[in-house]
Design a protein around this motif. Structure first.
Motif, PDB file in Angstrom:
ATOM      1  N   ASN A 218     -11.468   4.961  -6.281  1.00  0.00           N
ATOM      2  CA  ASN A 218     -11.640   5.172  -7.720  1.00  0.00           C
ATOM      3  C   ASN A 218     -10.323   5.252  -8.481  1.00  0.00           C
ATOM      4  O   ASN A 218     -10.217   4.790  -9.618  1.00  0.00           O
ATOM      5  CB  ASN A 218     -12.427   6.466  -7.975  1.00  0.00           C
ATOM      6  CG  ASN A 218     -13.809   6.426  -7.346  1.00  0.00           C
ATOM      7  OD1 ASN A 218     -14.120   7.249  -6.491  1.00  0.00           O
ATOM      8  ND2 ASN A 218     -14.638   5.473  -7.741  1.00  0.00           N
ATOM      9  N   SER A 219      -9.328   5.868  -7.866  1.00  0.00           N
ATOM     10  CA  SER A 219      -8.023   5.970  -8.507  1.00  0.00           C
ATOM     11  C   SER A 219      -6.955   6.016  -7.426  1.00  0.00           C
ATOM     12  O   SER A 219      -7.235   6.295  -6.255  1.00  0.00           O
ATOM     13  CB  SER A 219      -7.937   7.218  -9.394  1.00  0.00           C
ATOM     14  OG  SER A 219      -8.076   8.396  -8.622  1.00  0.00           O
ATOM     15  N   ILE A 220      -5.709   5.754  -7.846  1.00  0.00           N
ATOM     16  CA  ILE A 220      -4.662   5.586  -6.851  1.00  0.00           C
ATOM     17  C   ILE A 220      -3.314   5.983  -7.438  1.00  0.00           C
ATOM     18  O   ILE A 220      -3.045   5.792  -8.626  1.00  0.00           O
ATOM     19  CB  ILE A 220      -4.649   4.111  -6.381  1.00  0.00           C
ATOM     20  CG1 ILE A 220      -3.794   3.920  -5.150  1.00  0.00           C
ATOM     21  CG2 ILE A 220      -4.220   3.182  -7.485  1.00  0.00           C
ATOM     22  CD1 ILE A 220      -4.017   2.558  -4.501  1.00  0.00           C
ATOM     23  N   THR A 221      -2.465   6.619  -6.624  1.00  0.00           N
ATOM     24  CA  THR A 221      -1.074   6.893  -6.978  1.00  0.00           C
ATOM     25  C   THR A 221      -0.223   6.341  -5.840  1.00  0.00           C
ATOM     26  O   THR A 221      -0.746   5.747  -4.899  1.00  0.00           O
ATOM     27  CB  THR A 221      -0.813   8.402  -7.142  1.00  0.00           C
ATOM     28  OG1 THR A 221      -0.934   9.034  -5.851  1.00  0.00           O
ATOM     29  CG2 THR A 221      -1.797   9.032  -8.111  1.00  0.00           C
ATOM     30  N   ARG A 222       1.084   6.585  -5.901  1.00  0.00           N
ATOM     31  CA  ARG A 222       1.941   6.043  -4.854  1.00  0.00           C
ATOM     32  C   ARG A 222       1.782   6.785  -3.528  1.00  0.00           C
ATOM     33  O   ARG A 222       2.162   6.260  -2.483  1.00  0.00           O
ATOM     34  CB  ARG A 222       3.404   6.077  -5.300  1.00  0.00           C
ATOM     35  CG  ARG A 222       3.687   5.112  -6.441  1.00  0.00           C
ATOM     36  CD  ARG A 222       5.173   4.856  -6.609  1.00  0.00           C
ATOM     37  NE  ARG A 222       5.395   3.829  -7.627  1.00  0.00           N
ATOM     38  CZ  ARG A 222       5.357   2.521  -7.403  1.00  0.00           C
ATOM     39  NH1 ARG A 222       5.114   2.089  -6.162  1.00  0.00           N
ATOM     40  NH2 ARG A 222       5.568   1.662  -8.373  1.00  0.00           N
ATOM     41  N   LYS A 244       1.838  -2.295   0.099  1.00  0.00           N
ATOM     42  CA  LYS A 244       1.442  -3.693  -0.086  1.00  0.00           C
ATOM     43  C   LYS A 244       0.131  -3.767  -0.860  1.00  0.00           C
ATOM     44  O   LYS A 244      -0.049  -4.615  -1.738  1.00  0.00           O
ATOM     45  CB  LYS A 244       1.305  -4.387   1.261  1.00  0.00           C
ATOM     46  CG  LYS A 244       2.604  -4.531   2.019  1.00  0.00           C
ATOM     47  CD  LYS A 244       2.358  -5.168   3.390  1.00  0.00           C
ATOM     48  CE  LYS A 244       3.642  -5.248   4.189  1.00  0.00           C
ATOM     49  NZ  LYS A 244       3.428  -5.811   5.540  1.00  0.00           N
ATOM     50  N   PHE A 245      -0.787  -2.863  -0.505  1.00  0.00           N
ATOM     51  CA  PHE A 245      -2.051  -2.826  -1.218  1.00  0.00           C
ATOM     52  C   PHE A 245      -1.845  -2.359  -2.659  1.00  0.00           C
ATOM     53  O   PHE A 245      -2.405  -2.915  -3.598  1.00  0.00           O
ATOM     54  CB  PHE A 245      -3.033  -1.899  -0.493  1.00  0.00           C
ATOM     55  CG  PHE A 245      -4.286  -1.612  -1.276  1.00  0.00           C
ATOM     56  CD1 PHE A 245      -5.236  -2.598  -1.477  1.00  0.00           C
ATOM     57  CD2 PHE A 245      -4.499  -0.354  -1.822  1.00  0.00           C
ATOM     58  CE1 PHE A 245      -6.388  -2.340  -2.206  1.00  0.00           C
ATOM     59  CE2 PHE A 245      -5.655  -0.092  -2.547  1.00  0.00           C
ATOM     60  CZ  PHE A 245      -6.593  -1.085  -2.731  1.00  0.00           C
ATOM     61  N   LEU A 246      -0.990  -1.358  -2.821  1.00  0.00           N
ATOM     62  CA  LEU A 246      -0.726  -0.798  -4.147  1.00  0.00           C
ATOM     63  C   LEU A 246      -0.127  -1.849  -5.087  1.00  0.00           C
ATOM     64  O   LEU A 246      -0.406  -1.857  -6.293  1.00  0.00           O
ATOM     65  CB  LEU A 246       0.206   0.405  -4.021  1.00  0.00           C
ATOM     66  CG  LEU A 246       0.583   1.135  -5.319  1.00  0.00           C
ATOM     67  CD1 LEU A 246      -0.644   1.700  -5.986  1.00  0.00           C
ATOM     68  CD2 LEU A 246       1.589   2.242  -4.996  1.00  0.00           C
ATOM     69  N   SER A 247       0.699  -2.746  -4.541  1.00  0.00           N
ATOM     70  CA  SER A 247       1.348  -3.762  -5.361  1.00  0.00           C
ATOM     71  C   SER A 247       0.351  -4.686  -6.046  1.00  0.00           C
ATOM     72  O   SER A 247       0.639  -5.279  -7.080  1.00  0.00           O
ATOM     73  CB  SER A 247       2.302  -4.600  -4.513  1.00  0.00           C
ATOM     74  OG  SER A 247       1.590  -5.352  -3.529  1.00  0.00           O
ATOM     75  N   LYS A 248      -0.860  -4.757  -5.481  1.00  0.00           N
ATOM     76  CA  LYS A 248      -1.890  -5.595  -6.103  1.00  0.00           C
ATOM     77  C   LYS A 248      -2.507  -4.906  -7.321  1.00  0.00           C
ATOM     78  O   LYS A 248      -3.143  -5.555  -8.155  1.00  0.00           O
ATOM     79  CB  LYS A 248      -3.002  -5.898  -5.083  1.00  0.00           C
ATOM     80  CG  LYS A 248      -2.513  -6.642  -3.858  1.00  0.00           C
ATOM     81  CD  LYS A 248      -3.621  -6.810  -2.830  1.00  0.00           C
ATOM     82  CE  LYS A 248      -3.113  -7.484  -1.569  1.00  0.00           C
ATOM     83  NZ  LYS A 248      -4.186  -7.627  -0.541  1.00  0.00           N
ATOM     84  N   TRP A 249      -2.310  -3.595  -7.404  1.00  0.00           N
ATOM     85  CA  TRP A 249      -2.869  -2.832  -8.533  1.00  0.00           C
ATOM     86  C   TRP A 249      -1.893  -2.781  -9.714  1.00  0.00           C
ATOM     87  O   TRP A 249      -2.287  -2.546 -10.848  1.00  0.00           O
ATOM     88  CB  TRP A 249      -3.146  -1.392  -8.078  1.00  0.00           C
ATOM     89  CG  TRP A 249      -4.390  -1.252  -7.257  1.00  0.00           C
ATOM     90  CD1 TRP A 249      -4.689  -1.891  -6.093  1.00  0.00           C
ATOM     91  CD2 TRP A 249      -5.499  -0.388  -7.526  1.00  0.00           C
ATOM     92  NE1 TRP A 249      -5.904  -1.484  -5.610  1.00  0.00           N
ATOM     93  CE2 TRP A 249      -6.428  -0.548  -6.477  1.00  0.00           C
ATOM     94  CE3 TRP A 249      -5.784   0.508  -8.551  1.00  0.00           C
ATOM     95  CZ2 TRP A 249      -7.627   0.134  -6.422  1.00  0.00           C
ATOM     96  CZ3 TRP A 249      -6.993   1.217  -8.487  1.00  0.00           C
ATOM     97  CH2 TRP A 249      -7.882   1.010  -7.432  1.00  0.00           C
ATOM     98  N   ILE A 250      -0.617  -2.952  -9.414  1.00  0.00           N
ATOM     99  CA  ILE A 250       0.407  -2.760 -10.460  1.00  0.00           C
ATOM    100  C   ILE A 250       0.769  -4.092 -11.119  1.00  0.00           C
ATOM    101  O   ILE A 250       0.949  -5.085 -10.440  1.00  0.00           O
ATOM    102  CB  ILE A 250       1.668  -2.128  -9.852  1.00  0.00           C
ATOM    103  CG1 ILE A 250       1.317  -0.764  -9.257  1.00  0.00           C
ATOM    104  CG2 ILE A 250       2.759  -1.991 -10.879  1.00  0.00           C
ATOM    105  CD1 ILE A 250       2.441  -0.118  -8.501  1.00  0.00           C
TER     106      ILE A 250
END
Length: 250
Positions: A218-222, A244-250
């Motif tokens: 639902n939500s994500i931080t670093r 790597k996964f987070l980079s798709k959100w930013i």
């Protein structure tokens, strides 16, 4: 479907009864009977065996030890139904992935109930081996269809991948949390084994104790993520993959 099986028991009367039960069960085919686990090992070299009715307390090599030897065969190993007079081995039988555990003395109805579990497993395995390969089912370590099969007590439970929220490791067990269900599924095993069986495009290990479903975040931080009301911290050794996964959100 016919299941080739053997019976192993060092007590002649018990061995005779099990063999009689096998012979009166239409879908079971008795291909060998042995008075010891050592003899059974030799028989397993000569016959294609799908199922073993196996006593535990035997000299030289007991049933649990034989089951551990057979673990090296991987997904092609014969499945085991333990037949024993001692209930203290139930957990150990579960650990070696037995299909069922018959406590002596047992009658034909109890024997048939356990045998039907073996039949259901064989049919499930046959279906998974003949179905077109898609993206996910776990019975033999390969992914097919859209389901995961896990061992819960002495039965296989089918879980739709789309229903999985996250998995949490609890020592020797894994809790699988599902959407629209207040009760988690508890299965004996390791998170590492489940991680290897899940499609990497849909699930991510983010902590020593957690695997999450990517489309349920639902939500994500670093350093953390949220699924429903649960906050899960990303472990240090998993931050690179998570990044790597987070980079798709930013």
């Amino acid at each position: 479907m016919t299941i080739n099986c053997i019976a192993v028991d060092d007590e002649p009367l018990a061995l005779g009864l099990i063999c009689a039960f096998i012979e009166q069960t239409p879908f079971l085919n008795l291909v060998g009977r042995y008075g010891s686990a050592v003899e059974a090992l030799g028989g397993l070299q000569n016959h294609k065996v799908d199922l073993i009715f196996l006593d535990i307390q035997m000299p030289n090599l007991n049933g649990i030890e034989l089951a551990r030897v057979l673990e090296s065969r991987g997904p092609n190993k014969p499945r085991i139904i333990f037949t024993t007079a001692y209930n203290q081995f139930a957990l150990e039988g579960y650990r070696v992935d037995a299909l069922d555990y018959l406590l002596k003395p047992f009658n034909y109805e109890e024997f048939l109930h356990a045998s039907n579990k073996a039949l259901a497993y064989a049919e499930l395995l046959h279906k998974s081996n003949t179905a077109p390969i898609a993206e996910s089912t776990v019975t033999t370590g390969r992914v097919e269809d859209e389901y995961l099969f896990v061992k819960v007590e002495y039965q296989l439970v089918r879980i739709a991948l789309k229903d999985i929220l996250y998995m949490e490791s609890l020592k020797d067990y894994v809790k699988i949390f599902l959407q629209n269900s207040e009760k988690a599924i508890l299965t004996l095993g390791s998170l590492k084994v489940l991680e290897e069986k899940l499609p990497a495009t849909r699930f991510l290990r983010v902590h020593r104790s957690y695997i999450v479903s990517l489309d349920k975040i639902n939500s994500i931080t670093r350093n953390a993520l949220q699924i429903g009301k649960i906050n899960i911290t990303v472990g240090d050794q998993y931050k690179e993959e998570f990044g790597k996964f987070l980079s798709k959100w930013i």
